[in-house]
Design a protein around this motif. Structure first.
Motif, PDB file in Angstrom:
ATOM      1  N   LYS A  51       0.862  -1.178   0.000  1.00  0.00           N
ATOM      2  CA  LYS A  51       0.000   0.000   0.000  1.00  0.00           C
ATOM      3  C   LYS A  51       0.900   1.230   0.000  1.00  0.00           C
ATOM      4  O   LYS A  51       1.558   1.547   0.982  1.00  0.00           O
ATOM      5  CB  LYS A  51      -0.917   0.015   1.223  1.00  0.00           C
ATOM      6  N   LEU A  52       0.931   1.927  -1.113  1.00  0.00           N
ATOM      7  CA  LEU A  52       1.841   3.055  -1.249  1.00  0.00           C
ATOM      8  C   LEU A  52       1.403   4.212  -0.352  1.00  0.00           C
ATOM      9  O   LEU A  52       0.209   4.554  -0.294  1.00  0.00           O
ATOM     10  CB  LEU A  52       1.892   3.523  -2.697  1.00  0.00           C
ATOM     11  N   PRO A  53       2.346   4.833   0.342  1.00  0.00           N
ATOM     12  CA  PRO A  53       1.997   5.952   1.219  1.00  0.00           C
ATOM     13  C   PRO A  53       1.648   7.207   0.419  1.00  0.00           C
ATOM     14  O   PRO A  53       2.107   7.382  -0.720  1.00  0.00           O
ATOM     15  CB  PRO A  53       3.267   6.169   2.050  1.00  0.00           C
ATOM     16  N   LEU A  54       0.877   8.076   1.031  1.00  0.00           N
ATOM     17  CA  LEU A  54       0.570   9.368   0.434  1.00  0.00           C
ATOM     18  C   LEU A  54       1.765  10.285   0.648  1.00  0.00           C
ATOM     19  O   LEU A  54       2.262  10.431   1.762  1.00  0.00           O
ATOM     20  CB  LEU A  54      -0.687   9.960   1.073  1.00  0.00           C
ATOM     21  N   VAL A  55       2.220  10.903  -0.426  1.00  0.00           N
ATOM     22  CA  VAL A  55       3.401  11.760  -0.387  1.00  0.00           C
ATOM     23  C   VAL A  55       3.017  13.185  -0.782  1.00  0.00           C
ATOM     24  O   VAL A  55       2.317  13.386  -1.783  1.00  0.00           O
ATOM     25  CB  VAL A  55       4.498  11.246  -1.333  1.00  0.00           C
ATOM     26  N   THR A  56       3.473  14.139   0.004  1.00  0.00           N
ATOM     27  CA  THR A  56       3.311  15.552  -0.342  1.00  0.00           C
ATOM     28  C   THR A  56       4.646  16.075  -0.864  1.00  0.00           C
ATOM     29  O   THR A  56       5.679  15.899  -0.216  1.00  0.00           O
ATOM     30  CB  THR A  56       2.885  16.382   0.877  1.00  0.00           C
ATOM     31  N   ILE A  57       4.600  16.705  -2.021  1.00  0.00           N
ATOM     32  CA  ILE A  57       5.797  17.335  -2.588  1.00  0.00           C
ATOM     33  C   ILE A  57       5.664  18.835  -2.396  1.00  0.00           C
ATOM     34  O   ILE A  57       4.690  19.446  -2.845  1.00  0.00           O
ATOM     35  CB  ILE A  57       5.953  17.002  -4.078  1.00  0.00           C
ATOM     36  N   GLN A  58       6.635  19.431  -1.721  1.00  0.00           N
ATOM     37  CA  GLN A  58       6.632  20.869  -1.486  1.00  0.00           C
ATOM     38  C   GLN A  58       7.664  21.544  -2.386  1.00  0.00           C
ATOM     39  O   GLN A  58       8.833  21.152  -2.404  1.00  0.00           O
ATOM     40  CB  GLN A  58       6.937  21.185  -0.020  1.00  0.00           C
TER      41      GLN A  58
END
Length: 487
Positions: A51-58
């Protein structure tokens, strides 16, 4: 008076020798780790979770009209499911960059990307403030950060995220590589120095289990690590180094990936380089002022890690030592000529010339790993020459940091320069450096050129090479400061 001059020369020389010893020990740690890896050529492969994690790109942006479109396009090409990716364009711009971002965000939103154009009503806290504000809105479990001059590869997340399988890992940092290394002699020498940091320093410290630093970009954080360490702070000019130390003092582990390269653009002019160097040198000194005693007095940090941490945090102070040593070297020349009883000093000082051999090992490792020996032969002495020429500029920055003098965050301009045909002369954001400091650098070039002449006239050659490098270094820096300011 002679004693004062001798001490003024001897103490900085001892400091530089100690620093070189520390660098040599990092070379040893680096190669020790490489030998272990060579004995185990098939390490366990870490895979992404099912289950791929949710990633935030800043993407922290401030007036980047030449490169922001390139950056947004790069992160939207990541080999990662769109529904597990959030992109925040943290835009503090005051020029047409705002419209460029708005247009690109609208375009990628129409393609199904979760990308937002986030604007603040003020620029409080500069980059640290923008990252902190974005974090309050971030949905991701992990936070990847890229400055405007970077062009990350599509496999960035698939290469870095698996290393977070260890719940104690708070940061994964990748190695910078250079889009425009061959653009000019200035970019070539920057690449030479940065490669030493990203291969031997980061690799050696990480191999020894010592503190390293997130480099402000091209890395990924576990969001809980940022919160646990106290979040982003704008009280230093290097918020990345500051948060890195606070996180590691809390027990978080950092992973450095030498084999994962993230391309970036190097400053193309001397004034732009000086602007970047000033921020890095002063920020490091501010971080030392803030975190050094915490490292030394920490009950949970190993003695060896404390020692490496002290050298790391005080790194910018090396330029103070270089500059003081350089100034004192000319009176030393005069003293030994007119007071022959002090000639024995050259025998003592020659011991510290071993520092150069240590630097040979340090930068030689860098070139052995990723470049060619032919480049190394001429780039090392030229790099050291230019570093000496920057010593006054960087020493002032470090001194201001140690003394607690506050100045605003000044960004390094980027112009989208990659190929030799690309130019910067008619672009926005040009930095000028025609000031008293440039005049001082010109005078120092003349000062050390005169020292070369005096040494030859007096047939005293022990410091001729040093003074020639200083004259050339200050001449190089001042020449390009003037040239690039007037172009």
């Amino acid at each position: 008076m002679e004693v004062i001059v001798i001490i003024a020369y001897l103490i900085p020389t001892l400091i530089l020798f100690s620093y070189s010893c520390a660098q040599l020990s990092l070379v040893w740690k680096y190669w020790k780790k490489r030998r272990k890896e060579n004995k185990n050529p098939s390490p366990n492969i870490i895979n992404l979770p099912s289950k791929l994690p949710l990633v935030t790109i800043q993407l922290p942006i401030y007036n980047e009209l030449y490169v922001v479109e390139r950056l947004i396009e790069a992160v939207c090409r990541f080999d990662y499911p769109q529904n597990r990716l959030e992109i925040q364009v943290l835009d503090d711009s005051t020029d047409e960059t705002v419209e460029i971002i708005a247009r690109n965000v609208q375009f990628y939103q129409a393609q199904g990307f979760d990308i937002r154009h986030i604007r603040r009503t003020h620029r409080e806290g500069f980059k640290a403030g923008a990252l902190a504000y974005g974090l309050t809105l971030a949905k991701g479990e992990f936070i990847a950060i890229f400055d405007a001059d970077f062009v990350p590869n599509p496999d960035f997340l698939t290469q870095t995220l698996p290393h977070f399988s260890n719940v104690q890992v708070g940061v994964v940092q990748t190695r910078w590589v250079h889009l425009n290394e061959s653009y000019s002699l200035i970019t070539l020498l920057q690449a030479f120095g940065l490669d030493g940091h990203f291969i031997v320093e980061q690799g050696g410290r990480n191999a020894g289990g010592h503190f390293i630093n997130f480099n402000g970009t091209a890395g990924i954080w576990r969001k809980t690590c940022i919160h646990d360490a106290g979040g982003w702070s704008a009280d230093t000019l290097t918020e990345d180094l500051d948060l890195s130390y606070r996180a590691q003092l809390r027990g978080w582990q950092f992973v450095y990936l030498e084999n994962v390269a993230t391309p970036a653009e190097l400053p193309a002019t001397m004034p732009a380089l000086k602007s970047q160097q000033y921020r890095w040198m002063k920020g490091a000194a501010e971080c030392a002022r803030k975190n050094l005693t915490k490292v030394v007095h920490s009950p949970t940090v190993r003695i060896s890690t404390k020692i490496y941490g002290v050298f790391h945090l005080l790194n910018s102070g090396v330029f103070l030592a270089v500059f003081i040593m350089a100034l004192a070297s000319v009176p030393i020349l005069v003293i030994t000529v007119f007071e022959p009883k002090y000639n024995y000093l050259f025998g003592i000082f020659s011991i510290f010339q071993l520092s150069f051999l240590m630097l040979l090992a340090f930068y030689g490792t860098t070139h052995y790993r990723h470049k060619t020996f032919g480049q190394f032969v001429w780039q090392l002495p030229f790099f050291l020459t230019v570093i000496m020429g920057l010593s006054l500029h960087n020493a002032i920055a470090a001194a201001e940091g140690y003394l607690g003098k506050k100045t605003p965050f000044v960004r390094t301009p980027k112009w989208g320069i990659v190929q030799s045909k690309d130019g910067w002369q008619r672009k926005n954001y040009l930095v000028k450096s025609l000031n008293w400091l440039t005049i001082a650098e010109i005078l120092l070039a003349a000062y050390f050129a005169a020292a070369v002449g005096l040494g030859l006239y007096w047939h005293s050659y022990q410091m001729t090479v040093l003074h020639a490098m200083l004259a050339l270094g200050f001449g190089f820096v001042s020449f390009y400061s003037v040239k690039h300011s007037l172009s």
